[in-house]
Design an enzyme around this catalytic site. Structure first.
Site, PDB file in Angstrom:
ATOM      1  CD1 TRP A  60      -2.134  -2.140   1.992  1.00 50.66           C
ATOM      2  CD2 TRP A  60      -2.884  -1.425   0.020  1.00 50.66           C
ATOM      3  NE1 TRP A  60      -3.095  -3.028   1.563  1.00 50.66           N
ATOM      4  CE2 TRP A  60      -3.565  -2.610   0.362  1.00 50.66           C
ATOM      5  CE3 TRP A  60      -3.186  -0.798  -1.185  1.00 50.66           C
ATOM      6  CZ2 TRP A  60      -4.553  -3.174  -0.461  1.00 50.66           C
ATOM      7  CZ3 TRP A  60      -4.172  -1.372  -2.001  1.00 50.66           C
ATOM      8  CH2 TRP A  60      -4.835  -2.537  -1.638  1.00 50.66           C
TER       9      TRP A  60
ATOM     10  CG  ASP B  78      -3.034   3.856   4.502  1.00 52.13           C
ATOM     11  OD1 ASP B  78      -4.046   3.682   5.200  1.00 52.13           O
ATOM     12  OD2 ASP B  78      -2.788   3.184   3.469  1.00 52.13           O
TER      13      ASP B  78
ATOM     14  CE  LYS C  60      -8.729  -3.167   3.865  1.00 57.72           C
ATOM     15  NZ  LYS C  60      -7.505  -2.501   3.444  1.00 57.72           N
TER      16      LYS C  60
HETATM   17  C1  LIG Z   1      -7.003  -1.961   2.044  1.00 63.93           C
HETATM   18  C2  LIG Z   1      -5.999  -0.906   2.180  1.00 63.93           C
HETATM   19  C3  LIG Z   1      -5.923   0.173   1.278  1.00 63.93           C
HETATM   20  C4  LIG Z   1      -6.768   0.253   0.026  1.00 63.93           C
HETATM   21  O1  LIG Z   1      -8.015   0.722   0.269  1.00 63.93           O
HETATM   22  P1  LIG Z   1      -9.134   0.880  -0.863  1.00 63.93           P
HETATM   23  O2  LIG Z   1     -10.243   1.515  -0.090  1.00 63.93           O
HETATM   24  O3  LIG Z   1      -9.442  -0.480  -1.386  1.00 63.93           O
HETATM   25  O4  LIG Z   1      -8.585   1.774  -1.918  1.00 63.93           O
HETATM   26  C5  LIG Z   1      -5.005   1.163   1.544  1.00 63.93           C
HETATM   27  N1  LIG Z   1      -4.170   1.100   2.592  1.00 63.93           N
HETATM   28  C6  LIG Z   1      -4.197   0.074   3.469  1.00 63.93           C
HETATM   29  C7  LIG Z   1      -3.248   0.041   4.624  1.00 63.93           C
HETATM   30  C8  LIG Z   1      -5.120  -0.958   3.288  1.00 63.93           C
HETATM   31  O5  LIG Z   1      -5.152  -1.981   4.151  1.00 63.93           O
END
Ligand SMILES: *Cc1c(COP(=O)(O)O)cnc(C)c1O
Length: 357
Positions: free
Chosen positions: A100, A169, A193
């Site tokens: 990511w 993030d 998540k």
């Molecule tokens: C799942 C995830 C993403 C991607 O998210 P989307 O909403 O599918 O674009 C980004 N960063 C992390 C850490 C993730 O676990």
């Protein structure tokens, strides 16, 4: 009705109490005689709920007064673009610890120079780099990191700090533990998540950061638009925000983030314990000091055994333990809503599977 043990990586398990509450209220939101998905986002009933969501998140994370919380659509991937669109003037530094952060860095390169402040890529993202390996170039606009690496199963346990703005993030460990918000200038989390249904990102932005916007952008791409219009410049994802509200209260009612953190440590210890006691039958992907409390990644002796493991787990109602397609192997995601009982059921199955094979 049958509920399974859900170890999906995202979308993923949500607290049963919350799901039931949402179900109970679905036809009549807060005595309006309408569903949350049927009322106006300009109504007092909606605004009250959104304000309460912000207030509850601020309480859980003890967010300082000089930060705003906003809700943005487009998922984590939209933030890969937006953070750089707003703030990448000359160069952005990336702590590259997984798929990511790598994607964020690639997306950001559209707007300027990007580089790795540190990286564990050469070692298959098996660890979190130490501060003595960081290289920060001059004229760096910000440093970007990913607190939990969902795919590789590593997590930052101590956050670094820098004298340039720090972005994070937190999509896959948001609200799983206390975090010192003031260490960051910008935090975001796609909620699917740990916190709600896919479709909204919670963003926590330091007011001062908005003075550092480096280019003119369409309104929908500017963080300032979301802050100035209190997330309602256009129709926000009302149901998602409502669901986040319920999860935030669920956390608050269960002792807040410190209590959740302790619960998560206990749960992770149950599963990692089986890996460590398996004499190499299960091999953890992450180095011990970098292990994630949210995503436990491991391999078995052969690919065939891994496929069999996933299939037999499903027969025991243990769902979602296949690894991400990019690295293979197995992965059990044990987010906030996965119970200790669920972790124990997985651990028991793993021991039994090893014995049999
Ligand atoms: C799942 C995830 C993403 C991607 O998210 P989307 O909403 O599918 O674009 C980004 N960063 C992390 C850490 C993730 O676990």
């Amino acid at each position: 009705m049958k509920r399974v043990y859900n170890f999906n990586a995202g979308p993923s398990a949500m607290p049963l109490e919350v799901l039931k509450e949402v179900q109970d209220e679905f036809l009549d939101f807060n005595h309006t005689g309408m569903s949350i998905v049927e009322i106006s986002h300009r109504s007092a009933a909606y605004q009250e709920m959104q304000d309460d969501t912000v207030a509850t998140l601020k309480k859980l994370l003890t967010v300082p007064d000089d930060y705003h919380i906003v809700f943005i659509q487009g998922g984590g991937s939209m933030q890969f673009v937006m953070h750089a669109a707003n703030f990448l003037k000359k160069r952005g530094g990336y702590l590259n610890t997984g798929v990511w952060s790598n994607k964020a860095m690639e997306a950001a390169s559209f707007f300027g120079e990007t580089y790795e402040v540190a990286s564990s890529k050469a070692d298959h993202f098996t660890y979190i780099p130490k501060a003595d390996s960081f290289v920060v170039k001059p004229d760096t606009d910000y440093i970007y990191m990913t607190s939990n690496n969902t795919i590789h199963g590593t997590e930052w346990h101590d956050f670094p700090s820098f004298d340039v703005p720090l972005f994070c993030d937190m999509s896959s460990d948001f609200l799983s533990r206390p975090v010192d918000v003031k260490n960051f200038d910008f935090i975001y989390a796609g909620v699917q998540k740990n916190v709600g249904p896919a479709g909204v990102v919670v963003a926590i932005i330091k007011d001062d950061l908005l003075n550092k916007v480096c280019r003119d952008l369409p309104l929908m791409l500017q963080y300032k638009t979301y802050v100035d219009h209190d997330s309602t410049y256009n129709t926000p994802p009302v149901f998602n925000i409502y669901f986040v509200n319920k999860v935030a209260h669920w956390l608050d009612d269960h002792g807040g983030l410190q209590a959740m953190y302790e619960r998560n440590q206990k749960k992770a210890a149950i599963v990692y314990g089986v890996i460590d006691d398996s004499h190499g039958f299960y091999r953890g992907h992450a180095r011990q000091d970098s292990r994630s409390l949210m995503n436990v990644t491991f391999n078995l002796p052969t690919k065939e055994l891994e496929a069999q493991f996933v299939a037999e787990a499903a027969e025991h109602d243990l769902i979602g333990v296949k690894g991400h397609r990019s690295i293979g192997g197995c992965r059990a995601s044990i987010y906030n809503a996965v119970t200790e009982e669920g972790c124990q059921a997985l651990a028991d199955f793993m021991k039994q599977f090893q014995k049999k094979h």
